[in-house]
Write an enzyme that holds these catalytic residues in place. Sequence first.
Site, PDB file in Angstrom:
ATOM      1  N   ARG A  49       0.915  -1.207   0.279  1.00  0.00           N
ATOM      2  CA  ARG A  49      -0.166   0.042  -0.034  1.00  0.00           C
ATOM      3  C   ARG A  49       0.919   1.282  -0.012  1.00  0.00           C
ATOM      4  O   ARG A  49       1.974   1.202   0.346  1.00  0.00           O
ATOM      5  CB  ARG A  49      -0.748   0.045   1.262  1.00  0.00           C
ATOM      6  CG  ARG A  49      -1.796  -1.365   1.188  1.00  0.00           C
ATOM      7  CD  ARG A  49      -2.511  -0.946   2.577  1.00  0.00           C
ATOM      8  NE  ARG A  49      -3.654  -2.272   2.759  1.00  0.00           N
ATOM      9  CZ  ARG A  49      -3.484  -3.441   3.431  1.00  0.00           C
ATOM     10  NH1 ARG A  49      -2.220  -3.644   3.805  1.00  0.00           N
ATOM     11  NH2 ARG A  49      -4.253  -4.388   3.401  1.00  0.00           N
ATOM     12  N   TYR A  82     -10.284 -10.584  -7.048  1.00  0.00           N
ATOM     13  CA  TYR A  82      -9.209 -10.672  -8.023  1.00  0.00           C
ATOM     14  C   TYR A  82      -9.585 -11.611  -9.209  1.00  0.00           C
ATOM     15  O   TYR A  82      -9.122 -11.643 -10.214  1.00  0.00           O
ATOM     16  CB  TYR A  82      -7.740 -10.696  -7.755  1.00  0.00           C
ATOM     17  CG  TYR A  82      -7.454  -9.271  -7.048  1.00  0.00           C
ATOM     18  CD1 TYR A  82      -7.082  -8.249  -7.844  1.00  0.00           C
ATOM     19  CD2 TYR A  82      -7.187  -9.148  -5.737  1.00  0.00           C
ATOM     20  CE1 TYR A  82      -6.538  -7.195  -7.266  1.00  0.00           C
ATOM     21  CE2 TYR A  82      -6.821  -8.057  -5.146  1.00  0.00           C
ATOM     22  CZ  TYR A  82      -6.799  -6.850  -5.840  1.00  0.00           C
ATOM     23  OH  TYR A  82      -6.211  -5.819  -5.253  1.00  0.00           O
ATOM     24  N   HIS A 132      -4.122  -8.910   3.109  1.00  0.00           N
ATOM     25  CA  HIS A 132      -5.533  -9.114   3.318  1.00  0.00           C
ATOM     26  C   HIS A 132      -5.750  -9.844   4.615  1.00  0.00           C
ATOM     27  O   HIS A 132      -5.296 -11.055   4.822  1.00  0.00           O
ATOM     28  CB  HIS A 132      -6.227  -9.743   2.132  1.00  0.00           C
ATOM     29  CG  HIS A 132      -6.462  -8.539   1.071  1.00  0.00           C
ATOM     30  ND1 HIS A 132      -6.436  -8.888  -0.313  1.00  0.00           N
ATOM     31  CD2 HIS A 132      -6.130  -7.303   1.097  1.00  0.00           C
ATOM     32  CE1 HIS A 132      -6.370  -7.743  -0.854  1.00  0.00           C
ATOM     33  NE2 HIS A 132      -6.167  -6.788  -0.343  1.00  0.00           N
ATOM     34  N   ARG A 181      -0.875  -1.754  -7.179  1.00  0.00           N
ATOM     35  CA  ARG A 181      -1.287  -2.834  -6.419  1.00  0.00           C
ATOM     36  C   ARG A 181      -2.085  -3.915  -6.744  1.00  0.00           C
ATOM     37  O   ARG A 181      -1.739  -5.205  -6.722  1.00  0.00           O
ATOM     38  CB  ARG A 181      -1.692  -2.295  -4.803  1.00  0.00           C
ATOM     39  CG  ARG A 181      -2.182  -3.405  -3.809  1.00  0.00           C
ATOM     40  CD  ARG A 181      -2.443  -2.760  -2.681  1.00  0.00           C
ATOM     41  NE  ARG A 181      -3.546  -3.402  -1.582  1.00  0.00           N
ATOM     42  CZ  ARG A 181      -2.757  -4.114  -0.749  1.00  0.00           C
ATOM     43  NH1 ARG A 181      -1.655  -4.093  -0.572  1.00  0.00           N
ATOM     44  NH2 ARG A 181      -3.622  -4.611   0.218  1.00  0.00           N
ATOM     45  N   LYS A 208      -2.103  -1.998   7.326  1.00  0.00           N
ATOM     46  CA  LYS A 208      -3.283  -2.094   7.645  1.00  0.00           C
ATOM     47  C   LYS A 208      -3.785  -3.237   8.693  1.00  0.00           C
ATOM     48  O   LYS A 208      -3.417  -4.281   8.861  1.00  0.00           O
ATOM     49  CB  LYS A 208      -4.331  -2.220   6.778  1.00  0.00           C
ATOM     50  CG  LYS A 208      -5.794  -1.807   6.530  1.00  0.00           C
ATOM     51  CD  LYS A 208      -6.509  -1.872   5.324  1.00  0.00           C
ATOM     52  CE  LYS A 208      -7.877  -1.535   5.468  1.00  0.00           C
ATOM     53  NZ  LYS A 208      -8.560  -1.389   4.335  1.00  0.00           N
ATOM     54  N   HIS A 252      -2.605   2.634  -5.931  1.00  0.00           N
ATOM     55  CA  HIS A 252      -3.328   1.296  -5.771  1.00  0.00           C
ATOM     56  C   HIS A 252      -3.529   0.759  -6.960  1.00  0.00           C
ATOM     57  O   HIS A 252      -3.732  -0.367  -6.956  1.00  0.00           O
ATOM     58  CB  HIS A 252      -4.809   2.138  -5.192  1.00  0.00           C
ATOM     59  CG  HIS A 252      -5.301   0.983  -3.962  1.00  0.00           C
ATOM     60  ND1 HIS A 252      -4.688   0.760  -2.917  1.00  0.00           N
ATOM     61  CD2 HIS A 252      -6.280   0.161  -4.302  1.00  0.00           C
ATOM     62  CE1 HIS A 252      -5.429  -0.156  -2.040  1.00  0.00           C
ATOM     63  NE2 HIS A 252      -6.392  -0.586  -2.859  1.00  0.00           N
TER      64      HIS A 252
END
Length: 318
Positions: free
Chosen positions: A159, A289, A280, A257, A184, A254
Amino acid sequence: MSNLPTPTVLLSRYFNHLKMNNWSATTISRRDYVLNKFITWSSERGIESVTEITPESLAAYRRWLYHYRNERTGKSLRFCTQASYLSTVAHWLAWLTEQGWINSDPSTGIELPKEEQRLPSSHLTIDEIETLLSSVDLTTPTGLRDRAILELFYATGMRRAELIALKLDDINHESGLAMIRQGKGRKDRVVPTGKRALGWLMKYLHDGRPALLDDDTQVIFLTSRGNAFHPVTLSQLVRSYLSAAGITKPGSCHMLRHTTATLMLEGGSDLRSIQTLLGHEQLNTTQIYTHVSIKRLREVHDKTHPGAKDRPPQSDTE
């Protein structure tokens, strides 16, 4: 309840509670914005005390969120944004109930809007990413920096905030691994950099970064003033390279990413590995995805679907 503190005072105490429980500054800042908006909305409607917040007023707030339009763009709030606002208010009200500031939680039973199942933003093809990387002027310290930034984004899928926060000690040059600290969810993770990205990073550290260094700092990527990047500035930088490379797809950091995840999936990677790389927490976040990896789906479709073959139409006389 006599001598009840104002909503603003109770909000301050709520944030102190979150800080004591190690909530991230980013999350607290976002909740500060949302809850102050809610307090302002309530005050405009004569609600000056938290004891005056009722299920009916929350239902009215939900309707207001649904009908809200941005003054500049005219766009409505996405349903996921509406759900986020409502859940933030609900968490605050639950805390007020636990602390005894209100007798019962008015948000109990509130129905959150269903969130949209959206595809990720655009991603680059292999040719586009190579065009982007080769467009950087490598004769300047900032050029070396920018090539290293783009390479690292592409190789790791990290990120924007994670790349900005990278320190010199976070890169293991022997193993080719990068330590992402407090990503995150305030979780650490280790990701491979790849040989090419590591090579460009090493060249920047040796030939580019010393020319940008002003004060003694451990931050890897420095602006021309010797400071760490602001998130908006980094996005503008990446966007400028995309534009210069003739890439008009929307997005910047992003999108790189998304490119990492999509191209790895098309290359045969399993979802669990991509989940670990991207950091994640839930696999269903990574599963989105599978919707953009149409190349793989088309190959499977061509091989297995009986209607995919090019068959000549049957003549009526046969």
